[in-house]
Design an enzyme around this catalytic site. Sequence first.
Site, short mmCIF file in Angstrom:
data_model
loop_
_atom_site.label_atom_id
_atom_site.label_comp_id
_atom_site.label_asym_id
_atom_site.label_seq_id
_atom_site.Cartn_x
_atom_site.Cartn_y
_atom_site.Cartn_z
N ASP A 142 0.88 -1.17 -0.19
CA ASP A 142 0.00 -0.04 0.05
C ASP A 142 0.80 1.34 -0.10
O ASP A 142 1.88 1.24 0.82
CB ASP A 142 -0.91 -0.06 1.36
N GLU B 235 1.66 -0.60 -5.02
CA GLU B 235 0.72 0.47 -5.36
C GLU B 235 1.33 1.61 -5.31
O GLU B 235 1.75 2.32 -4.26
CB GLU B 235 -0.54 0.52 -4.17
C1 GLC Z 1 -4.21 2.95 -0.70
C2 GLC Z 1 -5.42 2.41 -0.55
C3 GLC Z 1 -6.79 3.10 -0.12
C4 GLC Z 1 -6.18 3.78 1.36
C5 GLC Z 1 -4.85 4.38 1.01
C6 GLC Z 1 -4.31 4.83 2.48
O1 GLC Z 1 -4.35 3.97 -1.75
O2 GLC Z 1 -5.67 1.51 -1.76
O3 GLC Z 1 -7.94 2.55 -0.26
O4 GLC Z 1 -7.01 4.53 1.57
O5 GLC Z 1 -3.89 3.76 0.40
O6 GLC Z 1 -4.12 3.63 3.18
#
Ligand code: GLC
Length: 579
Positions: free
Chosen positions: A233, A303
């Site tokens: 994440d 991500e």
């Molecule tokens: C990422 C997740 C999202 C979350 C953010 C903070 O982007 O996909 O859902 O709110 O991180 O952890």
Amino acid sequence: MSSVNSPDSGASLRSSTGPDTGAVLVAGSEWWRSAVIYQIYPRSFADSNGDGMGDLAGISDRLPALRDLGVDAIWLSPFYTSPQNDAGYDVADYCDVDPRFGTLADFDRLQREAHDLGMRVIVDIVPNHSSNEHAWFQAALASPVGSVERSRYIFRDGSGENGELPPNNWQSIFGGNAWTRITEADGTPGQWYLHLFDRSQPDLDWENPWVHDRFRDVLRFWLDRGVDGFRVDVAHGMVKAAGLPDYTPPADAGSMGGGLGDELEAGEAQIPPYFGQEGVHEIFRDWRRVLDQYEGDRALVAEAWVEPLSRLAEWVRPDEMHQAFNFTYLETDWEASALRRTIDTSISAFGEVGAPSTWVLSNHDVVRHASRLGLDDSGPQGAGIGPLTPGKPDAVLGLRRARAASALMLSLPGSAYVYQGEELGLPEVIDLPDAFREDPTFFRTAGERYGRDGCRVPIPWEPGVPAYGFSPSGESWLPQPGDWDDYARSAQAGRPGSTLELYRTALRLRRERELGLGAVEWLPGFRDEVVAFRNSGVTVISNLGEVPVELPSGRVLLSSEDLREGVLPTDTTVWLVED
Ligand code: GLC
């Protein structure tokens, strides 16, 4: 350790139950290079105990449906101990299961059953921030300025005469200030801490080796349990520029920093001092070394909202992560020349570093593509759409395009991500009553941005039963629309032309013909509004123009709409073979 990954497991396990879609877990296969990975959002997948919140036991019970769909792996969004201020992306214990979702024993069962069905299991890891309820943060609050405990987070003195102003001008991704001031133990106004997201999500300080040690422990905890990988994440946010300099993002940047690509290429924009810093790469090299100590093909997927793709490719160099989400593809307009360009750039940028490209159209943070592709303008990422958004999606157009877009995506070489419900053609839910909304974005912008709840509504399994079979009691943490009977999985199963059958066919053919391991060879002679290429002997044609396209000779393997008279109508994708 799971037998799937054990060296003496005979290198492969064949499923003993469910239809034989050919799924095998082969050690050493680098499965992630071509895998179709299905994202499960645990709150909204299946609820076994009737409290209206999905859970791990519910997922286990429904795994055969995913086996039947034909995916290679599942990725579970967070199910860890959490106060759920950001739907679990605020973790209070990285090594335990939140009671709302079950227990570690439930996780073990889920993983075992997924492996038995021939599917890998990826879990989410959230290293940029913890929950403010995490024991580490509670200890930081209870400890004095300058203490070891405070050094695990990003605490700073405020600016202004008495420290009454935030240390810099950074804004939270969810809206509002990125800093919150604490009250010290003696009751006086104290330091400020950084939270790129909600105030309940304090950023960890990755300059501190202690933080590195703890996350190595977390990785090992789940690797020892047998997981096949991690979705990391906010991988682009973990390191901040020295000195935390002020920064104002351009007005058109998506909330995660997207939209900067063109400007960066033109050398005009600064990289945000909290995203995409060089220092992140050393962390991932370290993590890669941890994963490489385990047998089997454990994988890391980033991500990382980073543009352009050539920069994103740095995340997947041979000694870093295995994959990164291709959000550039997700954000590419439904326009043939733009899609051709993104496909080409993706394959070459990732190919340069020996990594597969990934493809993704939907996830739990964006407007579902069955609605997004029916909008004139979907607005910035994360903003969502709601009752007062100007210009409602055209549902018929959106679904038609979504089916064509999915059929195109699933024909591409590399790895594809499918978000739960897209295989049912589910639209975004637009008219959720405010009282049910939970996304912090909605609250932090005083409703100016609707946020992401509309793509997180629990999915329908059966028509005509309470909560469409999501929960036995009919409870559902977000209300489901009244007209979802036709979207329900069992209503679509076996129905020719249904979106579910389109996905099943695409996944079966993709596997049989090894499209995920192929290459794109563009086909000349088509109009500019057409995307046409050959991959592994399959001709793929998407018509994004208004004029019907005459189909070349060949046998139709799959088509996203009914075909008549040998022509490909607008917003339709076809797969053909010559035999
Ligand atoms: C990422 C997740 C999202 C979350 C953010 C903070 O982007 O996909 O859902 O709110 O991180 O952890």
